[in-house]
Write an enzyme that holds these catalytic residues in place. Structure first.
Site, short mmCIF file in Angstrom:
data_model
loop_
_atom_site.label_atom_id
_atom_site.label_comp_id
_atom_site.label_asym_id
_atom_site.label_seq_id
_atom_site.Cartn_x
_atom_site.Cartn_y
_atom_site.Cartn_z
N LYS A 292 0.78 -1.23 0.00
CA LYS A 292 0.00 0.00 0.00
C LYS A 292 0.82 1.29 0.00
CE LYS A 292 -3.80 -2.06 -0.26
NZ LYS A 292 -4.19 -2.23 -1.65
N TYR A 380 -6.86 -5.43 -1.73
CA TYR A 380 -5.56 -5.56 -2.38
C TYR A 380 -5.49 -4.74 -3.66
CZ TYR A 380 -1.11 -7.83 -3.40
OH TYR A 380 0.23 -8.07 -3.64
#
Length: 404
Positions: A292, A380
């Site tokens: 991330k 995700y």
């Protein structure tokens, strides 16, 4: 010198912000303490969310990304002697990830800025910010840059966040009791998609950067030194953790780079003070398990560029005033997902047999329940903007003081 936005840091956040502002007719100067060669070679993140890819393409800097990036429609969770694929094309249709190194994004952004006549100053020293509440300016190397706004995109160890007066920020952080040993190797990937492997020896990740270059990570103790890990030991441990399913053989090759990445979660709130706005690692760090870091930086500057466009367009400060709150919903969602992935796949020294059984039960649930697998998949590949906005409606207004 005079510009509208002074940007500290020429990583993906600072460079993309400068480019997005240019597209809006807003001037900026980017200051970077490292050399151009260093930041174009620095290997960091490599997994781009769907929203990050869309942003770069819409901004006109995605041609090479679309040509050379590797689009993936799933990942594999490997444990208990079997592999379990999380199928994005089924669970989150139309959304995927793209493997494309952060250094390649940086190269593309630098080329675009220089082609457009952008002002990027490399290898500047003694950077300091001043007068943040009124008429901000930046000093560096004996020079002064006056600006209307300063964007702190200079990472966790930069000067921007520490320049905010004491008592303004609330800091939330968690240090994990292990690190990642990462290697970049000149070897074709042994799998078409990323493999997240959990076993009793610790976590391992098989990733890639191109059809000829692979990226690997091993969970190691937090105090690990690279001197204790010669190439033979690295490959031996990677084989032990990845060659756990029938028919899989790990290809090995020349190790080009290696290093230790600490595992931590960190958020500083609010992400703004006066005319200073923090973006990317200057405001938050996530453990890399959820992929991330760079994606959060891109999301931050997307919000900031829109707010600055409004400010310089009609003088309105509403979006700037709400910048921190607008970003923190996504930041905390990414913090939770990264923590969740980390605890799902890593071994902890203080885990007893009961805790290990719980972890395996959780993995079984994620890989057997479509609802649970969808939760992993949608986080995700990156949540859509409207979903993040709903998550963050109550966020961004924490009290002061460190939270451990």
């Amino acid at each position: 010198m005079r510009t509208q936005v002074g940007i500290i840091g020429a990583g993906p956040a600072g460079l993309l912000l400068s480019h997005l502002l240019h597209l809006r007719g807003i001037s900026s100067v980017v200051l970077e303490r490292r050399s151009r060669d260093y930041i174009e070679r620095r290997v960091r993140a490599g997994v781009l969310e769907q929203g990050t890819v869309d942003t770069l393409v819409r901004a006109g800097v995605g041609a090479r990304l679309l040509r050379e990036g590797m689009s993936h429609q799933g990942i594999e969770l490997r444990y208990g002697g079997a592999g379990h694929r999380i199928a994005f094309e089924k669970l989150v249709p139309g959304r995927a990830i793209t493997v494309y190194g952060q250094q390649e994004v940086v190269k593309d952004l630098i080329a675009a800025r220089l082609e457009a006549g952008g002002d990027i100053r490399f290898e500047v020293d003694d950077v300091a910010v001043h007068s943040l509440e009124a008429e901000p300016y930046v000093t560096f190397g004996g020079e002064r840059l006056d600006c209307d706004v300063i964007a702190g995109c200079d990472g966790f160890h930069g000067v921007s966040r520490p320049s905010i007066p004491e008592g303004v920020l609330s800091v939330f952080e968690r240090d994990y009791p292990f690190a990642w040993l990462g290697v970049l190797a000149r070897v074709r990937p042994s799998a078409e998609e990323l493999i997240y492997a959990r076993n009793e020896a610790g976590f391992a990740l098989h990733s890639m950067r191109s059809p000829e270059i692979s990226r690997f990570y091993l969970q190691v103790p937090a105090d690990t030194q690279m001197a204790d890990w010669p190439e033979e030991r690295i490959w031996s441990e990677l084989r032990a953790r990845l060659e756990t399913v029938p028919g899989f053989t790990l290809e090995t090759g020349e190790i080009l780079e290696s290093g230790i990445t600490p595992m931590r979660g960190f958020v500083a709130e609010p992400m703004q003070y006066g005319r200073l706005y923090l973006a990317g690692d200057a405001a938050h760090i996530v453990p890399p398990t959820g992929a991330k870091g760079m994606n959060l930086a891109v999301a931050d500057v997307r919000v900031l560029a829109e707010a600055l466009g409004r400010f310089f367009g009609d003088g309105s400060t509403d979006l700037l005033d709400g910048y921190s709150a607008a970003c923190l919903g996504r930041v905390w969602r990414a913090q939770h997902f990264s923590w969740w992935m980390t605890t799902l796949l890593h071994t902890f020294d203080d885990d007893d047999a009961y805790a290990r059984k719980l972890q395996l039960s959780h993995l079984d649930y994620v890989t057997s329940s479509e609802a649970a697998a969808t939760t992993l998949a949608e986080n995700y590949v990156g949540l859509p903007e409207q979903a993040v906005a709903m998550v963050g409606q109550e966020g961004g207004q924490a009290g002061h003081g460190d939270q451990r």
